[in-house]
Design a protein around this motif. Structure first.
Motif, PDB file in Angstrom:
ATOM      1  N   GLN A  26      -4.125  13.768  -6.361  1.00  0.00           N
ATOM      2  CA  GLN A  26      -4.755  14.909  -6.986  1.00  0.00           C
ATOM      3  C   GLN A  26      -5.614  15.612  -5.945  1.00  0.00           C
ATOM      4  O   GLN A  26      -6.519  14.997  -5.368  1.00  0.00           O
ATOM      5  N   MET A  27      -5.324  16.873  -5.716  1.00  0.00           N
ATOM      6  CA  MET A  27      -6.026  17.630  -4.686  1.00  0.00           C
ATOM      7  C   MET A  27      -6.802  18.758  -5.348  1.00  0.00           C
ATOM      8  O   MET A  27      -6.201  19.672  -5.923  1.00  0.00           O
ATOM      9  N   ASN A  28      -8.103  18.670  -5.287  1.00  0.00           N
ATOM     10  CA  ASN A  28      -8.981  19.681  -5.853  1.00  0.00           C
ATOM     11  C   ASN A  28      -9.715  20.423  -4.743  1.00  0.00           C
ATOM     12  O   ASN A  28      -9.866  19.902  -3.641  1.00  0.00           O
ATOM     13  N   GLY A  29     -10.167  21.610  -5.051  1.00  0.00           N
ATOM     14  CA  GLY A  29     -10.913  22.366  -4.059  1.00  0.00           C
ATOM     15  C   GLY A  29     -10.144  22.573  -2.771  1.00  0.00           C
ATOM     16  O   GLY A  29     -10.691  22.423  -1.677  1.00  0.00           O
ATOM     17  N   LEU A  30      -8.890  22.940  -2.906  1.00  0.00           N
ATOM     18  CA  LEU A  30      -8.045  23.070  -1.712  1.00  0.00           C
ATOM     19  C   LEU A  30      -8.563  24.143  -0.770  1.00  0.00           C
ATOM     20  O   LEU A  30      -9.064  25.199  -1.206  1.00  0.00           O
ATOM     21  N   LYS A  31      -8.427  23.869   0.505  1.00  0.00           N
ATOM     22  CA  LYS A  31      -8.848  24.773   1.567  1.00  0.00           C
ATOM     23  C   LYS A  31      -7.625  25.170   2.386  1.00  0.00           C
ATOM     24  O   LYS A  31      -6.641  24.430   2.431  1.00  0.00           O
ATOM     25  N   PRO A  32      -7.685  26.297   3.076  1.00  0.00           N
ATOM     26  CA  PRO A  32      -6.546  26.678   3.926  1.00  0.00           C
ATOM     27  C   PRO A  32      -6.176  25.595   4.939  1.00  0.00           C
ATOM     28  O   PRO A  32      -4.986  25.423   5.245  1.00  0.00           O
ATOM     29  N   GLU A  33      -7.143  24.856   5.409  1.00  0.00           N
ATOM     30  CA  GLU A  33      -6.846  23.800   6.385  1.00  0.00           C
ATOM     31  C   GLU A  33      -6.151  22.585   5.773  1.00  0.00           C
ATOM     32  O   GLU A  33      -5.741  21.675   6.495  1.00  0.00           O
ATOM     33  N   ASP A  34      -6.026  22.556   4.445  1.00  0.00           N
ATOM     34  CA  ASP A  34      -5.268  21.488   3.798  1.00  0.00           C
ATOM     35  C   ASP A  34      -3.759  21.780   3.790  1.00  0.00           C
ATOM     36  O   ASP A  34      -2.963  20.909   3.424  1.00  0.00           O
ATOM     37  N   ALA A  35      -3.388  22.964   4.164  1.00  0.00           N
ATOM     38  CA  ALA A  35      -1.974  23.334   4.163  1.00  0.00           C
ATOM     39  C   ALA A  35      -1.202  22.478   5.161  1.00  0.00           C
ATOM     40  O   ALA A  35      -1.600  22.351   6.324  1.00  0.00           O
ATOM     41  N   HIS A  42       0.852  -1.175   0.000  1.00  0.00           N
ATOM     42  CA  HIS A  42       0.000   0.000   0.000  1.00  0.00           C
ATOM     43  C   HIS A  42       0.893   1.233   0.000  1.00  0.00           C
ATOM     44  O   HIS A  42       1.964   1.238   0.616  1.00  0.00           O
ATOM     45  N   ILE A  43       0.441   2.261  -0.669  1.00  0.00           N
ATOM     46  CA  ILE A  43       1.090   3.569  -0.579  1.00  0.00           C
ATOM     47  C   ILE A  43       0.096   4.512   0.080  1.00  0.00           C
ATOM     48  O   ILE A  43      -1.044   4.634  -0.383  1.00  0.00           O
ATOM     49  N   GLY A  44       0.544   5.124   1.143  1.00  0.00           N
ATOM     50  CA  GLY A  44      -0.316   6.037   1.875  1.00  0.00           C
ATOM     51  C   GLY A  44       0.171   7.466   1.771  1.00  0.00           C
ATOM     52  O   GLY A  44       1.361   7.718   1.558  1.00  0.00           O
ATOM     53  N   TRP A  45      -0.773   8.377   1.893  1.00  0.00           N
ATOM     54  CA  TRP A  45      -0.461   9.803   1.963  1.00  0.00           C
ATOM     55  C   TRP A  45      -0.863  10.309   3.348  1.00  0.00           C
ATOM     56  O   TRP A  45      -1.967  10.026   3.812  1.00  0.00           O
ATOM     57  N   PHE A  46       0.038  11.035   3.943  1.00  0.00           N
ATOM     58  CA  PHE A  46      -0.206  11.635   5.245  1.00  0.00           C
ATOM     59  C   PHE A  46       0.188  13.099   5.165  1.00  0.00           C
ATOM     60  O   PHE A  46       0.926  13.504   4.271  1.00  0.00           O
ATOM     61  N   ARG A  47      -0.283  13.869   6.118  1.00  0.00           N
ATOM     62  CA  ARG A  47       0.110  15.273   6.161  1.00  0.00           C
ATOM     63  C   ARG A  47       0.279  15.717   7.608  1.00  0.00           C
ATOM     64  O   ARG A  47      -0.317  15.142   8.519  1.00  0.00           O
ATOM     65  N   GLN A  48       1.095  16.738   7.757  1.00  0.00           N
ATOM     66  CA  GLN A  48       1.335  17.273   9.092  1.00  0.00           C
ATOM     67  C   GLN A  48       1.441  18.782   9.001  1.00  0.00           C
ATOM     68  O   GLN A  48       2.321  19.311   8.308  1.00  0.00           O
ATOM     69  N   ALA A  49       0.544  19.453   9.680  1.00  0.00           N
ATOM     70  CA  ALA A  49       0.567  20.903   9.762  1.00  0.00           C
ATOM     71  C   ALA A  49       1.367  21.314  10.993  1.00  0.00           C
ATOM     72  O   ALA A  49       1.499  20.527  11.942  1.00  0.00           O
ATOM     73  N   PRO A  50       1.903  22.517  11.023  1.00  0.00           N
ATOM     74  CA  PRO A  50       2.699  22.970  12.170  1.00  0.00           C
ATOM     75  C   PRO A  50       1.924  22.849  13.477  1.00  0.00           C
ATOM     76  O   PRO A  50       0.767  23.270  13.573  1.00  0.00           O
TER      77      PRO A  50
END
Length: 126
Positions: free
Chosen positions: A81-90, A32-40
């Motif tokens: 693919q990221m559509n409709g990006l929101k500030p909280e996606d940063a 599996h390939i996963g995507w994760f994110r971490q905001a400050p």
């Protein structure tokens, strides 16, 4: 397997961005390939995952309907693919590989992913 995420940048809210995760080395069918994110100041959170063989996908509720992940076996690359990006996606976005010898359900738990790439920064202006 080494993973390298790329494609981050600065975009305005509502716009789109496509991230890439290039793998050097073999990715096997049950991986599996996963995507994760971490905001400050926040914990790393799950975004999406894809099964390499079947292409089955799984998304966090926060991105469902806006983000999609896919793979190109010929290029050994996974895309987000990221559509409709929101500030909280940063955030800094990471891709990770969960190696498995047998078929297992896609998982949102970071501790199950064995190998991590360097992140790519996504900034969304309002």
């Amino acid at each position: 397997v080494q993973l390298q995420a790329s494609g981050g940048g600065l975009v305005q809210a509502g716009n789109s961005l496509r991230l890439s995760c290039a793998a050097s080395g073999d990715i096997f069918g049950n991986d599996h390939i996963g995507w994760f994110r971490q905001a400050p100041g926040q914990e790393r959170e799950f975004v999406a995952a894809i099964n390499w063989r079947a292409g089955k996908t799984y998304y966090a509720d926060s991105v469902k309907g806006r983000f999609s992940t896919s793979r190109d076996a010929a290029k050994n690359t996974v895309y987000l693919q990221m559509n409709g990006l929101k500030p909280e996606d940063a955030a800094v976005y990471y891709c990770a590989r969960r190696g498995s010898l047998r078929a297992t359900p896609l998982s949102p738990f970071a501790n199950l992913y064995n190998e991590w790439g360097q992140g790519t920064l996504v900034t969304v202006s309002s």
